[in-house]
Structures are given as structure tokens and as C-alpha cells.
Design a protein around this motif. Sequence first.
Motif, PDB file in Angstrom:
ATOM      1  N   ASN A  35       1.309   4.132  -4.397  1.00 19.25           N
ATOM      2  CA  ASN A  35       2.180   3.331  -3.540  1.00 19.25           C
ATOM      3  C   ASN A  35       2.177   3.870  -2.110  1.00 19.25           C
ATOM      4  O   ASN A  35       2.190   3.101  -1.142  1.00 19.25           O
ATOM      5  CB  ASN A  35       3.602   3.332  -4.100  1.00 19.25           C
ATOM      6  N   THR A  36       2.145   5.202  -1.973  1.00 17.38           N
ATOM      7  CA  THR A  36       2.089   5.821  -0.646  1.00 17.38           C
ATOM      8  C   THR A  36       0.838   5.381   0.094  1.00 17.38           C
ATOM      9  O   THR A  36       0.881   5.058   1.293  1.00 17.38           O
ATOM     10  CB  THR A  36       2.118   7.354  -0.756  1.00 17.38           C
ATOM     11  N   MET A  37      -0.295   5.347  -0.594  1.00 17.14           N
ATOM     12  CA  MET A  37      -1.543   4.928   0.027  1.00 17.14           C
ATOM     13  C   MET A  37      -1.496   3.461   0.433  1.00 17.14           C
ATOM     14  O   MET A  37      -1.967   3.087   1.507  1.00 17.14           O
ATOM     15  CB  MET A  37      -2.718   5.181  -0.925  1.00 17.14           C
ATOM     16  N   LEU A  38      -0.924   2.624  -0.415  1.00 22.77           N
ATOM     17  CA  LEU A  38      -0.806   1.207  -0.081  1.00 22.77           C
ATOM     18  C   LEU A  38       0.135   1.004   1.101  1.00 22.77           C
ATOM     19  O   LEU A  38      -0.102   0.151   1.972  1.00 22.77           O
ATOM     20  CB  LEU A  38      -0.316   0.425  -1.300  1.00 22.77           C
ATOM     21  N   LEU A  39       1.212   1.780   1.147  1.00 23.08           N
ATOM     22  CA  LEU A  39       2.146   1.722   2.267  1.00 23.08           C
ATOM     23  C   LEU A  39       1.453   2.119   3.563  1.00 23.08           C
ATOM     24  O   LEU A  39       1.597   1.444   4.602  1.00 23.08           O
ATOM     25  CB  LEU A  39       3.338   2.638   1.984  1.00 23.08           C
TER      26      LEU A  39
END
Length: 304
Positions: A143-147
Motif C-alpha cells: 500500500n505504501t508503494m501504491l501511495l
Amino acid sequence: MSRIFAGIRNGRGLSAYAAFVVGFMVLVILEGAVVRATGSGAGCGAHWPLCNGEILPHHPRLATIIEFTHRSLTGICTTLVAVLIAWTFLARPRGDRVRKAAVATGILLITEGALGALLVLGHYVENNASTARVIVQCVHFTNTMLLLAAMALTWWWLRPRETTPLCHTGRIAATLTLLATILTGATGSVAALADTLFPSPSLHAALAQDFSSTAPLLIRMRWIHPATAIFAFAATLWLLPQLKSAPRRWLAGLLFTQLALGVADVLLLAPLSLQVLHLLFADLFWIAVVATTSSLLSPAHQAS
């Protein structure tokens, strides 16, 4: 005053502000790695968003300072993103892809906060080596990477220059590079967690643990990260010839720097400073991949 408002309404300075938000998000990610590497995830106790039930902790220990700093930076980042979304909607027309990227940033930021709360309230911190923590850790970092990708696209698409569309081969290579990089990041978070919870006294001992049937699950999963990194490396090498010279040079430079840092991280048994540096260049590489493949994610068009 009217001239200032007109400049804001026209989006003057919005691209630079978006770039600043992306840079601040990278800082938050790096500080989060310090929280994990120092085992400070429970520094504020089983409380969220308050720290030990207080807005400002009194007489904090080091772990509390590290965790509270991370939460404070996250709160500042949330405010910055809220301003970015509002400014984007003010300056860009309905249907614009920048608006969509900004909305995605807001949604993923909410999800990021929820996953962070789950880590704390579920006690998936400090010395917890359960399978549940591994799963939550992977989901959280993905999720951090997508954010970060959504933030990067918001900034990149605000720039006046358009990205050259990729050919069919380039689109395939770009898709594989994006997927492989996400997988490498998720497995990298697990490998980093394994290094934190089960440090090895030497490289020989670390390699022996990796292939020991009696080693903890986290240790036996550690090999997945270098395996996926090799796949991501190959996919990026396939992508590079499809790009123009300038982005190709930047991406290639980040790729080989990241490779060198990854090897050094293994050989030196993952000291904190090298972990943070490795993650920094991983973030920069991810931003570069997202930017250079942005035409695949959304073709340029005029909003109606």
C-alpha cells in the motif's frame, strides 16, 4: 491578493508543491524503516492515534520518541496531501487525470493509516514474528508503494511536458517492471523484518539459516527478496531500450546503484544506515519507474 489567488487558481506552483509532498512522503517512509529496525513500533503502547493515551508523551523513552516522530511526520504528510487534493481540484478541470491521481493518493493515505493502526493495535510490532505480522507487513508496504506511486503521478502529470507513449513491447516490459518492483518491495519488507528480529553474527551463519529446515519462517522466506529483485532487474533491462535517452540514463543509474546497495546490505549484514540508504534508492527507483511508464497507466488527454 487577487493576483495571488489567481495564481493559485491557475495552478502556479502546484507542480513544485506536489514534488515537495512526494519528497516528504519519502522521508516518512524512511523514518518508518527506522521504527521497524529499532523495534520502536510499540513505543506509544497499544494506543492509536494517541501516544500512550496522550497527545504529547511525557518523559518519553527512545522508542517512544522514534514512534511519536513517525506519527507526527505522518500527520504533517496527511495535511500536505489534503492541501494537494484541494489545490488540484481548484486548478484542474473535471475529468483531468491529475484529479484522479490526487483522489487515489487520498484514498491510499487513508488505507495507509488504517494499516498502521492495525500494526499497533494488533501488536504486530517489536518482537512479534507471527505469520499474521508477515502478511500485514507485506500488505502495508505494498500500500505504501501504491501511495507513493499515486503521489508521484500527481506530480508528474502536473508537469507541462508529456511522456512519450510506449510501443507494444515497451508496454509489456513496463507492466512486468511495475509488477516485479512491487513484489520486490513487499518481499524486501519481509527480509528487512527477518534481519531485525533474527540478526546473524556472520554472512556464513546467515546463509546457513536461510537453508535450515529448523529456521523461523521469516528467515526461510528471506531468499524470496533477492529472487524477485533479479526478476525486476531483468524486466528493467528489457524496458530501458524502449525509453528515450534521458529517462533511460536516470533509470539505469538508479537500477545499478540499487543493485550495489542490495549486495552491500547482504554482505554487511544490514546495518541500519545501509538499510535506510537502500530504501531511499528503492523509493527513488520506484518513482522513476512510475514516471517513465506513466503513459501506460493513463494516456494524456484533454479533460472535457
